[in-house]
Design an enzyme around this catalytic site. Structure first.
Site, PDB file in Angstrom:
ATOM      1  N   SER A   1       0.804  -1.227  -0.159  1.00  0.00           N
ATOM      2  CA  SER A   1       0.019   0.024  -0.032  1.00  0.00           C
ATOM      3  C   SER A   1       0.839   1.295   0.034  1.00  0.00           C
ATOM      4  O   SER A   1       0.238   2.442  -0.021  1.00  0.00           O
ATOM      5  CB  SER A   1      -1.011   0.109   1.276  1.00  0.00           C
TER       6      SER A   1
ATOM      7  N   LYS B   1       0.066   3.762  -2.544  1.00  0.00           N
ATOM      8  CA  LYS B   1      -1.088   4.790  -2.704  1.00  0.00           C
ATOM      9  C   LYS B   1      -0.453   6.236  -2.646  1.00  0.00           C
ATOM     10  O   LYS B   1      -0.993   7.168  -2.980  1.00  0.00           O
ATOM     11  CB  LYS B   1      -1.825   4.520  -1.464  1.00  0.00           C
TER      12      LYS B   1
ATOM     13  N   SER C   1      -5.953   3.923   4.248  1.00  0.00           N
ATOM     14  CA  SER C   1      -5.561   2.948   3.300  1.00  0.00           C
ATOM     15  C   SER C   1      -6.650   2.107   2.546  1.00  0.00           C
ATOM     16  O   SER C   1      -6.343   1.058   2.170  1.00  0.00           O
ATOM     17  CB  SER C   1      -4.445   2.018   3.730  1.00  0.00           C
TER      18      SER C   1
END
Length: 436
Positions: free
Chosen positions: A53, A56, A117
């Protein structure tokens, strides 16, 4: 650039011993000073591996850029389709619930992505910007190239394994079980540029807790960055940026903290999790190790003040101007990252932009006041260097202190006549040399 060396002192001592002492328990790691891009520690920093993640951060960059360019607005809404809604209710993934057919603002989706997230919210942002996930992935890879990244590949906007997405989408970019990869150095470069180009990211990444959608199926969002103030692994000065964990990538974290006017960026990837410790504690422990080392051992010091006149290069010649030269000086103070126990000696360089000069190495009138004609750059030979040429360095622009107007035809004619007689006189004195 034409490089002119300024003779000043010796270089800093090598930092290899300090690197060995840190013993960061991760497959890859890097530590960087955030204003210059100066690397203070690195371990396998050029190896591409899973980023989960932390992906992102690129989605955040593209969104903030689109907001800045006026292509997307914070109050713009996104109507949730069935597949995104179904994905948002997968409790095995980090998510906030998005109800099918309901509209959410870009700001709401962004906060869910940056704080919690949230994966389905991230894909909603990707579709808002590019129209589809596939087109957004193209934008991600194109932006990575533009930013000067070298070891990367994006296949989705979230950092999930493609296998987690295939149950909600007819097709995915890349292989069915592929994930995004990037090197630690590229991850730090992305963080460096995100902070430089869009510092407002910290306004959201620093939020410890927030409730998503108070009026409907609400979610209490607690930031996965547990080192933020008020959370269980609190670290002084911590205000971003992004965690990431998958089976493929392991435990990862790109962190940043600021104290007393100096900010550092750390990246740890695939952290070794000791027996009896969870992956969250492990990645934050290794991050703390890096940041403690940075704050305890480095300072950001002014090497040259603003308006500094460089010894031996206080003026630049000008042709076809009312004046034959113009004064030059540094525009802003030049700062350098220095080790607290170092000799604080360095090798600065004066670099002139050859595009600003004619064939004779002179400026061409007219010349504007404050025009950038080069840089003073300071590089230390401690074996570490900077992220990349695009990533940053300790440098200050060198600008003209005054403007020089273009001379009119009469002044240029008189100079030509003066030059003509000067040449004749020089020829005569050369011929009769020794007669007087």
């Amino acid at each position: 650039m034409m490089v002119l060396m300024l003779a000043m002192g010796l270089v800093q001592k090598p930092a290899s011993a300090a690197q060995d002492d840190l013993d960061v328990k991760a497959k890859a790691a890097i530590l960087v000073e955030a204003s210059t891009g100066k690397i203070l520690y690195e371990k396998n920093a050029d190896n591409a591996q899973g980023i989960a993640s932390m992906t992102k951060m690129m989605t955040e960059y593209l969104l903030l850029e689109a907001i800045q360019d006026g292509k997307v607005k914070w109050d713009q809404t996104y109507e949730v389709p069935m597949n995104i809604s179904k994905m948002s209710h997968n409790t095995g993934l980090s998510n906030v619930s998005l109800e099918v057919g309901r509209s959410y603002t870009v700001k709401e989706l962004y906060e869910a992505m940056a704080i919690y997230s949230a994966n389905a919210a991230t894909m909603g942002i990707a579709e808002t910007i590019a129209g589809s996930e596939a087109k957004f992935v193209e934008m991600m890879n194109a932006k990575a190239k533009e930013l000067g990244l070298e070891h990367y590949k994006f296949v989705n906007s979230t950092g999930l394994n493609n296998a987690d997405l295939s149950q909600y989408f007819d097709s995915v970019v890349g292989e069915p079980d592929e994930e995004n990869v990037m090197s630690a150095k590229d991850m730090a470069t992305l963080a460096f540029r995100l902070l430089k180009d869009h510092p407002e990211i910290l306004e959201t990444s620093s939020i410890p807790k927030k409730v998503f959608d108070k009026g409907g199926d609400s979610t209490d969002m607690s930031n996965w960055n547990w080192m933020l103030p008020g959370l269980i692994r609190e670290y002084e000065g911590m205000d971003g940026l992004k965690t990431g964990t998958t089976d493929f990538a392991g435990a990862n974290f790109t962190g940043t903290a600021e104290r007393d006017g100096i900010r550092f960026i750390s990246v740890v990837m695939d952290v070794n999790v000791p027996s009896g410790e969870n992956s969250y504690d492990a990645r934050f422990n290794e991050t703390r190790k890096l940041l403690d080392y940075a704050f305890n051992n480095y300072t950001l010091e002014e090497v040259y003040p603003a308006n500094y006149e460089i010894k031996g290069h206080k003026t630049m010649p000008v042709v076809k101007g009312k004046e034959k030269s113009v004064k030059i000086h540094t525009k802003d103070p030049l700062q350098m990252v220095l080790k607290t126990d170092a000799d604080k000696k360095f090798k600065p360089q004066f670099e002139v932009d050859k595009k600003k000069l004619n064939e004779d190495g002179k400026l061409q009138a007219p010349v504007k006041k404050g025009e950038t004609i080069g840089y003073v750059t300071v590089k230390s030979d401690d074996g570490l260097g900077y992220l990349t040429d695009k990533g940053g360095s300790s440098k200050a622009a060198v600008v003209t202190a005054d403007g020089v107007e273009k001379a009119n035809w009469f002044i240029l004619s008189m100079r030509a006549v003066g030059g003509f007689f000067s040449d004749i006189w020089g020829s005569v004195t050369s011929t009769v040399k020794g007669w007087f």
